[in-house]
Design a protein around this motif. Sequence first.
Motif, mmCIF file in Angstrom:
data_model
loop_
_atom_site.group_PDB
_atom_site.id
_atom_site.type_symbol
_atom_site.label_atom_id
_atom_site.label_comp_id
_atom_site.label_asym_id
_atom_site.label_seq_id
_atom_site.Cartn_x
_atom_site.Cartn_y
_atom_site.Cartn_z
ATOM 1 N N LEU A 45 -4.072 -8.382 1.240
ATOM 2 C CA LEU A 45 -3.154 -7.911 0.190
ATOM 3 C C LEU A 45 -3.255 -6.403 0.001
ATOM 4 O O LEU A 45 -2.322 -5.769 -0.475
ATOM 5 C CB LEU A 45 -3.465 -8.610 -1.148
ATOM 6 N N SER A 46 -4.427 -5.835 0.366
ATOM 7 C CA SER A 46 -4.586 -4.402 0.107
ATOM 8 C C SER A 46 -3.552 -3.567 0.870
ATOM 9 O O SER A 46 -3.029 -2.597 0.340
ATOM 10 C CB SER A 46 -6.006 -3.951 0.433
ATOM 11 N N THR A 47 -3.237 -3.979 2.103
ATOM 12 C CA THR A 47 -2.243 -3.201 2.866
ATOM 13 C C THR A 47 -0.850 -3.341 2.246
ATOM 14 O O THR A 47 -0.045 -2.435 2.322
ATOM 15 C CB THR A 47 -2.183 -3.665 4.341
ATOM 16 N N ILE A 48 -0.582 -4.493 1.607
ATOM 17 C CA ILE A 48 0.745 -4.711 1.016
ATOM 18 C C ILE A 48 0.864 -3.951 -0.313
ATOM 19 O O ILE A 48 1.901 -3.369 -0.624
ATOM 20 C CB ILE A 48 0.985 -6.225 0.774
ATOM 21 N N LEU A 49 -0.212 -3.923 -1.091
ATOM 22 C CA LEU A 49 -0.136 -3.344 -2.436
ATOM 23 C C LEU A 49 -0.476 -1.854 -2.496
ATOM 24 O O LEU A 49 -0.238 -1.201 -3.515
ATOM 25 C CB LEU A 49 -1.064 -4.116 -3.387
ATOM 26 N N HIS A 79 -6.811 -3.367 -9.036
ATOM 27 C CA HIS A 79 -6.718 -4.821 -9.231
ATOM 28 C C HIS A 79 -7.501 -5.646 -8.217
ATOM 29 O O HIS A 79 -8.050 -6.688 -8.550
ATOM 30 C CB HIS A 79 -5.250 -5.263 -9.195
ATOM 31 N N LEU A 80 -7.495 -5.197 -6.941
ATOM 32 C CA LEU A 80 -8.118 -6.044 -5.914
ATOM 33 C C LEU A 80 -9.617 -5.799 -5.785
ATOM 34 O O LEU A 80 -10.387 -6.728 -5.570
ATOM 35 C CB LEU A 80 -7.444 -5.822 -4.549
ATOM 36 N N GLU A 121 11.345 -6.790 0.510
ATOM 37 C CA GLU A 121 10.624 -5.571 0.160
ATOM 38 C C GLU A 121 10.990 -4.993 -1.207
ATOM 39 O O GLU A 121 10.151 -4.443 -1.902
ATOM 40 C CB GLU A 121 10.835 -4.507 1.247
ATOM 41 N N ASP A 122 12.287 -5.101 -1.579
ATOM 42 C CA ASP A 122 12.722 -4.382 -2.792
ATOM 43 C C ASP A 122 11.947 -4.797 -4.057
ATOM 44 O O ASP A 122 11.577 -3.959 -4.854
ATOM 45 C CB ASP A 122 14.244 -4.500 -3.005
ATOM 46 N N GLY A 123 11.689 -6.121 -4.221
ATOM 47 C CA GLY A 123 10.992 -6.487 -5.454
ATOM 48 C C GLY A 123 9.583 -6.987 -5.205
ATOM 49 O O GLY A 123 8.954 -7.585 -6.076
ATOM 50 N N ARG A 124 9.075 -6.734 -3.985
ATOM 51 C CA ARG A 124 7.820 -7.374 -3.557
ATOM 52 C C ARG A 124 6.643 -7.081 -4.493
ATOM 53 O O ARG A 124 5.988 -7.977 -4.990
ATOM 54 C CB ARG A 124 7.489 -6.946 -2.131
ATOM 55 N N GLU A 125 6.444 -5.779 -4.732
ATOM 56 C CA GLU A 125 5.259 -5.405 -5.502
ATOM 57 C C GLU A 125 5.287 -6.039 -6.890
ATOM 58 O O GLU A 125 4.290 -6.592 -7.367
ATOM 59 C CB GLU A 125 5.175 -3.879 -5.612
ATOM 60 N N THR A 126 6.466 -6.003 -7.525
ATOM 61 C CA THR A 126 6.587 -6.572 -8.877
ATOM 62 C C THR A 126 6.275 -8.068 -8.867
ATOM 63 O O THR A 126 5.531 -8.567 -9.713
ATOM 64 C CB THR A 126 8.038 -6.382 -9.397
ATOM 65 N N ILE A 127 6.864 -8.781 -7.889
ATOM 66 C CA ILE A 127 6.635 -10.237 -7.813
ATOM 67 C C ILE A 127 5.143 -10.532 -7.658
ATOM 68 O O ILE A 127 4.584 -11.373 -8.353
ATOM 69 C CB ILE A 127 7.418 -10.868 -6.632
ATOM 70 N N ILE A 128 4.496 -9.776 -6.746
ATOM 71 C CA ILE A 128 3.073 -10.045 -6.503
ATOM 72 C C ILE A 128 2.255 -9.761 -7.764
ATOM 73 O O ILE A 128 1.449 -10.573 -8.201
ATOM 74 C CB ILE A 128 2.535 -9.194 -5.326
ATOM 75 N N MET A 129 2.506 -8.581 -8.362
ATOM 76 C CA MET A 129 1.684 -8.173 -9.512
ATOM 77 C C MET A 129 1.887 -9.098 -10.711
ATOM 78 O O MET A 129 0.944 -9.427 -11.407
ATOM 79 C CB MET A 129 1.981 -6.718 -9.918
ATOM 80 N N THR A 130 3.137 -9.525 -10.939
ATOM 81 C CA THR A 130 3.373 -10.323 -12.154
ATOM 82 C C THR A 130 3.175 -11.818 -11.939
ATOM 83 O O THR A 130 2.725 -12.510 -12.838
ATOM 84 C CB THR A 130 4.798 -10.099 -12.712
ATOM 85 N N HIS A 131 3.506 -12.325 -10.740
ATOM 86 C CA HIS A 131 3.479 -13.784 -10.565
ATOM 87 C C HIS A 131 2.313 -14.289 -9.719
ATOM 88 O O HIS A 131 1.735 -15.326 -10.015
ATOM 89 C CB HIS A 131 4.792 -14.263 -9.946
ATOM 90 N N ILE A 132 2.015 -13.572 -8.630
ATOM 91 C CA ILE A 132 1.023 -14.114 -7.689
ATOM 92 C C ILE A 132 -0.400 -13.697 -8.058
ATOM 93 O O ILE A 132 -1.309 -14.516 -8.109
ATOM 94 C CB ILE A 132 1.343 -13.674 -6.233
ATOM 95 N N LEU A 133 -0.586 -12.409 -8.357
ATOM 96 C CA LEU A 133 -1.949 -11.910 -8.580
ATOM 97 C C LEU A 133 -2.696 -12.624 -9.719
ATOM 98 O O LEU A 133 -3.875 -12.930 -9.575
ATOM 99 C CB LEU A 133 -1.924 -10.391 -8.801
ATOM 100 N N PRO A 134 -2.017 -12.919 -10.842
ATOM 101 C CA PRO A 134 -2.738 -13.646 -11.903
ATOM 102 C C PRO A 134 -3.317 -14.983 -11.403
ATOM 103 O O PRO A 134 -4.444 -15.347 -11.762
ATOM 104 C CB PRO A 134 -1.664 -13.879 -12.971
#
Length: 601
Positions: free
Chosen positions: A364-368, A376-377, A327-340
């Motif tokens: 993804l909407s519930t996670i972000l 973004h979505l 959870e601690d770095g989840r949003e950052t990882i998704i936004m920078t690495h996965i979403l692109p």
Amino acid sequence: EPGSSEDSAEPKMAGADGDDSLYPIAVLIDELRNEDVQLRLNSIKKLSTIALALGVERTRTELLPFLTDTIYDEDEVLLALAEQLGNFTMLVGGPEYVHCLLPPLESLATVEETVVRDKAVESLRKISQEHSPVDLEVHFEPLVKRLASGDWFTSRTSACGLFSVCYPRVSSTVKAEIRQHFRTLCSDDTPMVRRAAASKLGEFAKVLELDYVKSDIIPLFTALASDEQDSVRLLAVEACVSIATLLPQEDLETLVMPTLRQAAEDKSWRVRYMVADKFSELQKAVGPEITKNDLVPAFQNLLKDCEAEVRAAAANKVKEFCENLPEDGRETIIMTHILPCVKELVSDTNQHVKSALASVIMGLSTILGKDNTIEHLLPLFLAQLKDECPEVRLNIISNLDCVNEVIGIRQLSQSLLPAIVELAEDAKWRVRLAIIEYMPLLAGQLGVEFFDEKLNSLCMAWLVDHVYAIREAATCNLMKLVEKFGAEWAQNTIVPKVLGMANDPNYLHRMTTLFCINALSEACGQEITTKHMLPVVLKMSNDQVANVRFNVAKCLQKIGPVLDNNALQTEVKPVLEKLAADQDMDVKYFAQEAISVLALA
């Protein structure tokens, strides 16, 4: 005495004064020699009855030897035999005699047909549980050894499935032998055997002591994962999940990760596909740290893979992978690495990839959260709602509920409508059918005003579709809508339109009116049914098409329980009596049936 059955090689049919108890075996022998496969198959399926008739002793001394020596038959007969023998423990006298079942199963485990071998192995695994530790060592383990060192690859592949069931319950010397046999089979010359060993690697690792997992299993895992055959390498990936779960965290980096990294970049797409397919399980097995450092870049590569199958398998895992990130770095990882990577897949050239992504992307909407979803979505969802492939649009629409929770569906409604309308009129009837099935859900989310304004006319149009399955689904859809929005809404918006179809020149549409009334009467209740629907049904009893008339009879039978007794007696009964005297056979039949069911006679 001459001619007695004792001195002949097989029991003869006993004479009138002869020994009656030989009868079942003699019949069995005759049946198993019959030309007709079906007859032979049936007699094998009756084996337990024959064994019961013979009793445990004769089952052991006569039936089992006979089965072991004389059965060379069609595969389906052998398959039935292999299955039967797995349930034979009590019929041979319980666990202390269970080893008597090993000879016939051993020969079945070496036949050429894979399905038969697999079933024999399954039965052997089952009865291994019923052996005592002593019997395992004296009877079962020697059988495994014989299979493992057999000349034919068929017996060696069967052995692979038996190591793990006997390993936990034997002495340490026997354990060492079993490990040695397994090692040998992992480097067998025949790819089929290595494949069988690789497919059982994870299962075998689970029963080994941790030290042996490190000293034996890891080298085998590494070797199989770099086998020359991709069909062996991909099975090693599957074992990777089990092995990673068994090892302490600090050993994973050195013992498992190099092999896994190599598999994720394997030259064969099948192996990369397997990595993508097992990705969520691998992620749970290796833990958060390795996930962040290793699996995130690997996942990015799989989402960009050159093979569409691999991209689709990875796309399927996007939501699960993101959910399981720490959870601690989840949003950052998704936004920078996965979403692109996800953004690129939305416009992928392959429709299976887009469709796989569309089935999970909404999650993804519930996670972000709200802001990221809108920024973004949302553009991605809207792009997918306009995709040329109906599957993609459908997958988005069918997963709307998660977005509705986060940002409310209003944000999407402007783009939703054209997509829904287009799917509703798609040339493929299965696509139309799928969208009808989501209608009640959509109606609930969009609310009654939006529905009346935009979607009501679609629901009505489906009632006159040229495909019966669509008309039927549309009828059922109306019922669910009335359950959602209530009887008053039905009376104002649905019922008048349905009843209007009663005068349609096409008799199929007139029949649809009757089907709708069948479906709606209960949800609308007595007053609406009696006042508005019943008169239309009764009037249709004079229709010139017999199909419509007999459906009137069926309809009256269906809505009868909703009506009050007065209407039944004064209005329904005379009409059914008239129909019961119709010229048409079917009309007569259904009218009489309705009269008896409604007890109007």
